[in-house]
Design a protein around this motif. Structure first.
Motif, short mmCIF file in Angstrom:
data_model
loop_
_atom_site.label_atom_id
_atom_site.label_comp_id
_atom_site.label_asym_id
_atom_site.label_seq_id
_atom_site.Cartn_x
_atom_site.Cartn_y
_atom_site.Cartn_z
N PRO A 186 9.79 -7.55 2.56
CA PRO A 186 9.84 -6.60 3.68
C PRO A 186 8.42 -6.24 4.11
O PRO A 186 7.59 -5.86 3.28
CB PRO A 186 10.56 -5.39 3.11
N LEU A 187 8.15 -6.39 5.39
CA LEU A 187 6.83 -6.10 5.95
C LEU A 187 6.84 -4.78 6.69
O LEU A 187 7.90 -4.34 7.16
CB LEU A 187 6.42 -7.21 6.93
N THR A 188 5.66 -4.18 6.85
CA THR A 188 5.58 -3.01 7.73
C THR A 188 5.84 -3.48 9.15
O THR A 188 5.64 -4.67 9.47
CB THR A 188 4.19 -2.34 7.65
N VAL A 189 6.26 -2.58 10.01
CA VAL A 189 6.54 -2.95 11.40
C VAL A 189 5.28 -3.48 12.07
O VAL A 189 5.32 -4.49 12.77
CB VAL A 189 7.13 -1.76 12.18
N SER A 190 4.15 -2.81 11.87
CA SER A 190 2.91 -3.26 12.52
C SER A 190 2.50 -4.64 12.03
O SER A 190 2.01 -5.47 12.80
CB SER A 190 1.78 -2.24 12.35
N THR A 191 2.71 -4.94 10.75
CA THR A 191 2.40 -6.28 10.22
C THR A 191 3.34 -7.31 10.81
O THR A 191 2.91 -8.41 11.19
CB THR A 191 2.45 -6.28 8.69
N VAL B 268 -7.66 -4.86 -7.09
CA VAL B 268 -7.27 -4.04 -5.95
C VAL B 268 -7.85 -2.65 -6.08
O VAL B 268 -8.07 -2.15 -7.19
CB VAL B 268 -5.74 -3.97 -5.78
N ASP B 269 -8.11 -2.04 -4.94
CA ASP B 269 -8.56 -0.66 -4.88
C ASP B 269 -7.33 0.21 -5.11
O ASP B 269 -6.49 0.36 -4.23
CB ASP B 269 -9.18 -0.38 -3.50
N ALA B 270 -7.20 0.76 -6.31
CA ALA B 270 -5.98 1.48 -6.70
C ALA B 270 -5.69 2.68 -5.80
O ALA B 270 -4.54 3.10 -5.70
CB ALA B 270 -6.09 1.93 -8.15
N ALA B 271 -6.69 3.22 -5.14
CA ALA B 271 -6.46 4.35 -4.23
C ALA B 271 -5.79 3.88 -2.94
O ALA B 271 -5.03 4.63 -2.34
CB ALA B 271 -7.77 5.05 -3.91
N GLU B 272 -6.07 2.65 -2.54
CA GLU B 272 -5.59 2.13 -1.26
C GLU B 272 -4.47 1.11 -1.40
O GLU B 272 -3.67 0.94 -0.48
CB GLU B 272 -6.75 1.41 -0.54
N VAL B 273 -4.44 0.39 -2.50
CA VAL B 273 -3.53 -0.75 -2.64
C VAL B 273 -2.78 -0.66 -3.97
O VAL B 273 -3.38 -0.46 -5.01
CB VAL B 273 -4.33 -2.08 -2.60
N LEU B 274 -1.45 -0.81 -3.90
CA LEU B 274 -0.64 -0.81 -5.11
C LEU B 274 -0.64 -2.19 -5.77
O LEU B 274 -0.71 -2.29 -6.99
CB LEU B 274 0.80 -0.39 -4.79
N GLU B 275 -0.54 -3.24 -4.95
CA GLU B 275 -0.61 -4.60 -5.49
C GLU B 275 -0.91 -5.60 -4.39
O GLU B 275 -0.66 -5.35 -3.21
CB GLU B 275 0.67 -4.98 -6.24
N ALA B 276 -1.46 -6.74 -4.79
CA ALA B 276 -1.72 -7.87 -3.89
C ALA B 276 -0.99 -9.06 -4.49
O ALA B 276 -1.03 -9.28 -5.70
CB ALA B 276 -3.21 -8.15 -3.80
N ALA B 277 -0.30 -9.82 -3.62
CA ALA B 277 0.45 -10.98 -4.13
C ALA B 277 0.60 -12.02 -3.03
O ALA B 277 0.60 -11.70 -1.84
CB ALA B 277 1.82 -10.53 -4.62
N TRP B 278 0.75 -13.27 -3.46
CA TRP B 278 0.99 -14.38 -2.54
C TRP B 278 2.48 -14.45 -2.22
O TRP B 278 3.31 -14.29 -3.11
CB TRP B 278 0.55 -15.69 -3.16
N HIS B 279 2.80 -14.71 -0.95
CA HIS B 279 4.20 -14.82 -0.53
C HIS B 279 4.35 -16.05 0.36
O HIS B 279 3.53 -16.28 1.26
CB HIS B 279 4.64 -13.57 0.22
N ARG B 280 5.41 -16.80 0.10
CA ARG B 280 5.71 -17.98 0.92
C ARG B 280 6.07 -17.55 2.34
O ARG B 280 6.75 -16.54 2.52
CB ARG B 280 6.86 -18.78 0.32
N LEU B 281 5.62 -18.33 3.32
CA LEU B 281 5.91 -18.01 4.72
C LEU B 281 7.41 -18.04 5.02
O LEU B 281 7.88 -17.33 5.90
CB LEU B 281 5.17 -18.97 5.65
N GLN C 208 0.83 -1.20 0.00
CA GLN C 208 0.00 0.00 0.00
C GLN C 208 0.87 1.25 0.00
O GLN C 208 2.02 1.20 0.43
CB GLN C 208 -0.92 -0.01 1.23
N PRO C 209 0.33 2.37 -0.49
CA PRO C 209 1.12 3.61 -0.46
C PRO C 209 1.55 3.93 0.97
O PRO C 209 0.78 3.70 1.89
CB PRO C 209 0.15 4.67 -0.98
N PRO C 210 2.73 4.37 1.21
CA PRO C 210 3.75 4.76 0.23
C PRO C 210 4.58 3.59 -0.26
O PRO C 210 5.59 3.79 -0.94
CB PRO C 210 4.61 5.74 1.03
N GLY C 211 4.23 2.35 0.04
CA GLY C 211 4.93 1.19 -0.48
C GLY C 211 6.17 0.82 0.30
O GLY C 211 7.04 0.13 -0.22
N ALA C 212 6.27 1.25 1.55
CA ALA C 212 7.46 0.98 2.36
C ALA C 212 7.51 -0.46 2.88
O ALA C 212 8.53 -0.88 3.39
CB ALA C 212 7.51 1.95 3.54
N GLY C 213 6.45 -1.19 2.76
CA GLY C 213 6.43 -2.58 3.22
C GLY C 213 5.09 -3.21 2.89
O GLY C 213 4.14 -2.53 2.50
#
Length: 172
Positions: free
Chosen positions: A146-151, A128-141, A56-61
């Motif tokens: 890089p994740l946001t700190v809160s995530t 995806v809601d382009a205003a809120e989300v830049l992309e959605a993707a599957w990621h292996r555990l 999500q914007p700003p795309g930091a994680g």
């Protein structure tokens, strides 16, 4: 000195309990910390050890589908709504189940995340809601981006992510 403090405290309590109910509620709401309630969805791939993450914007994680509850909305309704809005995955609330723990309290930021889990078959593309989300993707555990700190903090409660082995994250 402490007996004077005790008498003042007793007088304050007696006065408080004599007030009308709505005044007492207003005082409590003013003095006590308030918490914002949000809902988060941990979406898993039923076949492979992967989770759906959003950038999500700003795309930091990367983060999980989540959002704040609307007035009159239940946490599970909020989770289903946010999942649909952010990814295009429309699920009935019956397809979501409370995670364990279901509520993660963030005392420093004064918010509570109500966490739900579900499994969905991976799709090639998400709406995806382009205003809120830049992309959605599957990621292996075992290979998360890089994740946001809160995530990262939230996923640690479920034994996932970079902070899963840090007990100090779970004791906050």
């Amino acid at each position: 000195m402490s007996s004077l403090r005790g008498r003042l405290r007793a007088t304050a309590y007696r006065t408080f309990y004599r007030l009308p109910g709505r005044w007492k509620r207003r005082i409590v709401r003013t003095v006590q910390p308030t918490y914002t309630i949000g809902a988060v969805v941990l979406v898993r791939d039923p076949e492979v050890s992967r989770i759906l993450l959003l950038r999500q914007p700003p795309g930091a994680g990367w983060s999980l589908p989540a959002g704040l509850m609307d007035r009159g909305e239940t946490p599970i309704e909020c989770a289903a709504r946010e999942l649909g809005e952010e990814t295009g995955i429309k699920l009935p609330t019956e397809r979501l189940r409370p995670a364990n723990p279901n509520a993660v309290v963030h005392t420093r930021g004064q918010w509570v995340d109500m966490v739900f889990e579900t499994e969905v078959e991976p799709e090639d593309e998400y709406t995806v809601d382009a205003a809120e989300v830049l992309e959605a993707a599957w990621h292996r555990l075992d290979n998360l981006p890089p994740l946001t700190v809160s995530t990262s903090n939230l996923l640690a409660h479920y034994g996932i992510g970079p902070y899963r082995d840090y007990p100090e994250v779970l004791s906050r």
